[in-house]
Design a protein around this motif. Structure first.
Motif, PDB file in Angstrom:
ATOM      1  N   MET A   1      -0.366  26.300  15.613  1.00  0.00           N
ATOM      2  CA  MET A   1       0.648  25.584  14.872  1.00  0.00           C
ATOM      3  C   MET A   1       1.582  26.594  14.195  1.00  0.00           C
ATOM      4  O   MET A   1       1.110  27.550  13.592  1.00  0.00           O
ATOM      5  N   THR A   2       2.864  26.340  14.307  1.00  0.00           N
ATOM      6  CA  THR A   2       3.865  27.239  13.736  1.00  0.00           C
ATOM      7  C   THR A   2       4.849  26.405  12.913  1.00  0.00           C
ATOM      8  O   THR A   2       5.264  25.329  13.336  1.00  0.00           O
ATOM      9  N   ARG A   3       5.219  26.933  11.753  1.00  0.00           N
ATOM     10  CA  ARG A   3       6.197  26.224  10.923  1.00  0.00           C
ATOM     11  C   ARG A   3       7.554  26.195  11.626  1.00  0.00           C
ATOM     12  O   ARG A   3       7.955  27.165  12.264  1.00  0.00           O
ATOM     13  N   ASP A  38      10.136  18.675  22.470  1.00  0.00           N
ATOM     14  CA  ASP A  38       9.125  17.876  23.157  1.00  0.00           C
ATOM     15  C   ASP A  38       7.823  17.717  22.374  1.00  0.00           C
ATOM     16  O   ASP A  38       6.913  17.032  22.824  1.00  0.00           O
ATOM     17  N   SER A  39       7.722  18.331  21.213  1.00  0.00           N
ATOM     18  CA  SER A  39       6.469  18.335  20.451  1.00  0.00           C
ATOM     19  C   SER A  39       6.112  16.980  19.852  1.00  0.00           C
ATOM     20  O   SER A  39       4.949  16.729  19.536  1.00  0.00           O
ATOM     21  N   HIS A  96      17.138  21.093   3.569  1.00  0.00           N
ATOM     22  CA  HIS A  96      16.334  21.374   4.753  1.00  0.00           C
ATOM     23  C   HIS A  96      14.900  21.792   4.429  1.00  0.00           C
ATOM     24  O   HIS A  96      14.070  21.889   5.321  1.00  0.00           O
ATOM     25  N   GLY A  97      14.571  21.998   3.165  1.00  0.00           N
ATOM     26  CA  GLY A  97      13.252  22.493   2.771  1.00  0.00           C
ATOM     27  C   GLY A  97      12.063  21.734   3.319  1.00  0.00           C
ATOM     28  O   GLY A  97      11.176  22.328   3.942  1.00  0.00           O
ATOM     29  N   PRO A  98      11.978  20.412   3.125  1.00  0.00           N
ATOM     30  CA  PRO A  98      10.810  19.693   3.644  1.00  0.00           C
ATOM     31  C   PRO A  98      10.662  19.816   5.162  1.00  0.00           C
ATOM     32  O   PRO A  98       9.548  19.960   5.673  1.00  0.00           O
ATOM     33  N   LEU A  99      11.769  19.794   5.874  1.00  0.00           N
ATOM     34  CA  LEU A  99      11.717  19.900   7.333  1.00  0.00           C
ATOM     35  C   LEU A  99      11.250  21.285   7.773  1.00  0.00           C
ATOM     36  O   LEU A  99      10.545  21.422   8.775  1.00  0.00           O
ATOM     37  N   ALA A 100      11.602  22.305   7.012  1.00  0.00           N
ATOM     38  CA  ALA A 100      11.235  23.683   7.353  1.00  0.00           C
ATOM     39  C   ALA A 100       9.727  23.871   7.436  1.00  0.00           C
ATOM     40  O   ALA A 100       9.241  24.710   8.186  1.00  0.00           O
ATOM     41  N   GLU A 101       8.986  23.076   6.681  1.00  0.00           N
ATOM     42  CA  GLU A 101       7.524  23.217   6.628  1.00  0.00           C
ATOM     43  C   GLU A 101       6.779  22.412   7.684  1.00  0.00           C
ATOM     44  O   GLU A 101       5.558  22.503   7.781  1.00  0.00           O
ATOM     45  N   PHE A 102       7.480  21.626   8.485  1.00  0.00           N
ATOM     46  CA  PHE A 102       6.816  20.860   9.544  1.00  0.00           C
ATOM     47  C   PHE A 102       6.099  21.828  10.483  1.00  0.00           C
ATOM     48  O   PHE A 102       6.649  22.882  10.826  1.00  0.00           O
ATOM     49  N   LEU A 103       4.908  21.482  10.900  1.00  0.00           N
ATOM     50  CA  LEU A 103       4.134  22.321  11.814  1.00  0.00           C
ATOM     51  C   LEU A 103       4.311  21.825  13.245  1.00  0.00           C
ATOM     52  O   LEU A 103       4.183  20.632  13.533  1.00  0.00           O
TER      53      LEU A 103
END
Length: 105
Positions: A1-3, A38-39, A96-103
């Motif tokens: 998993m990658t941020r 595609d994730s 964009h902060g919350p989206l940046a942390e999506f795995l």
């Protein structure tokens, strides 16, 4: 998993008019772009939950030709428009902060 912030070459937010914000994700590597696209991670439902807005108000638009994904949604604060009394981010540049942390798998 990658941020997501570690995969995107550009991850930024900005105004999309006085009542909406857009988040741009851009990728130099076509394989990384396809991986994210595609994730199944960037869904309206998931983004709506992260930003505490209705999923039906979130649009996720991939642009394959330029390896970019655009997310458009209503402003979280200042529902009367950019610069209204409770607006914390007139330019929409810090959303964009919350989206940046999506795995991303």
């Amino acid at each position: 998993m990658t941020r997501l912030q570690d995969l995107a070459d550009v991850l930024r937010s900005k105004n999309a008019g006085p009542f909406q914000v857009t988040i741009d994700l851009m990728f130099n590597d076509p394989g990384v772009y396809r991986r994210v696209r595609d994730s199944g991670v960037l869904t309206s439902e998931r983004i709506g939950t992260a930003y505490n807005i209705e999923a039906s108000a979130v649009r996720v638009i991939p642009f394959d030709r330029v390896r970019a994904i655009k997310v458009t949604m209503p402003r979280r604060f200042g529902s009367n428009g950019s610069g209204s009394a409770f607006d914390r981010d007139v330019y929409g540049a810090q959303q964009h902060g919350p989206l940046a942390e999506f795995l991303v798998p």
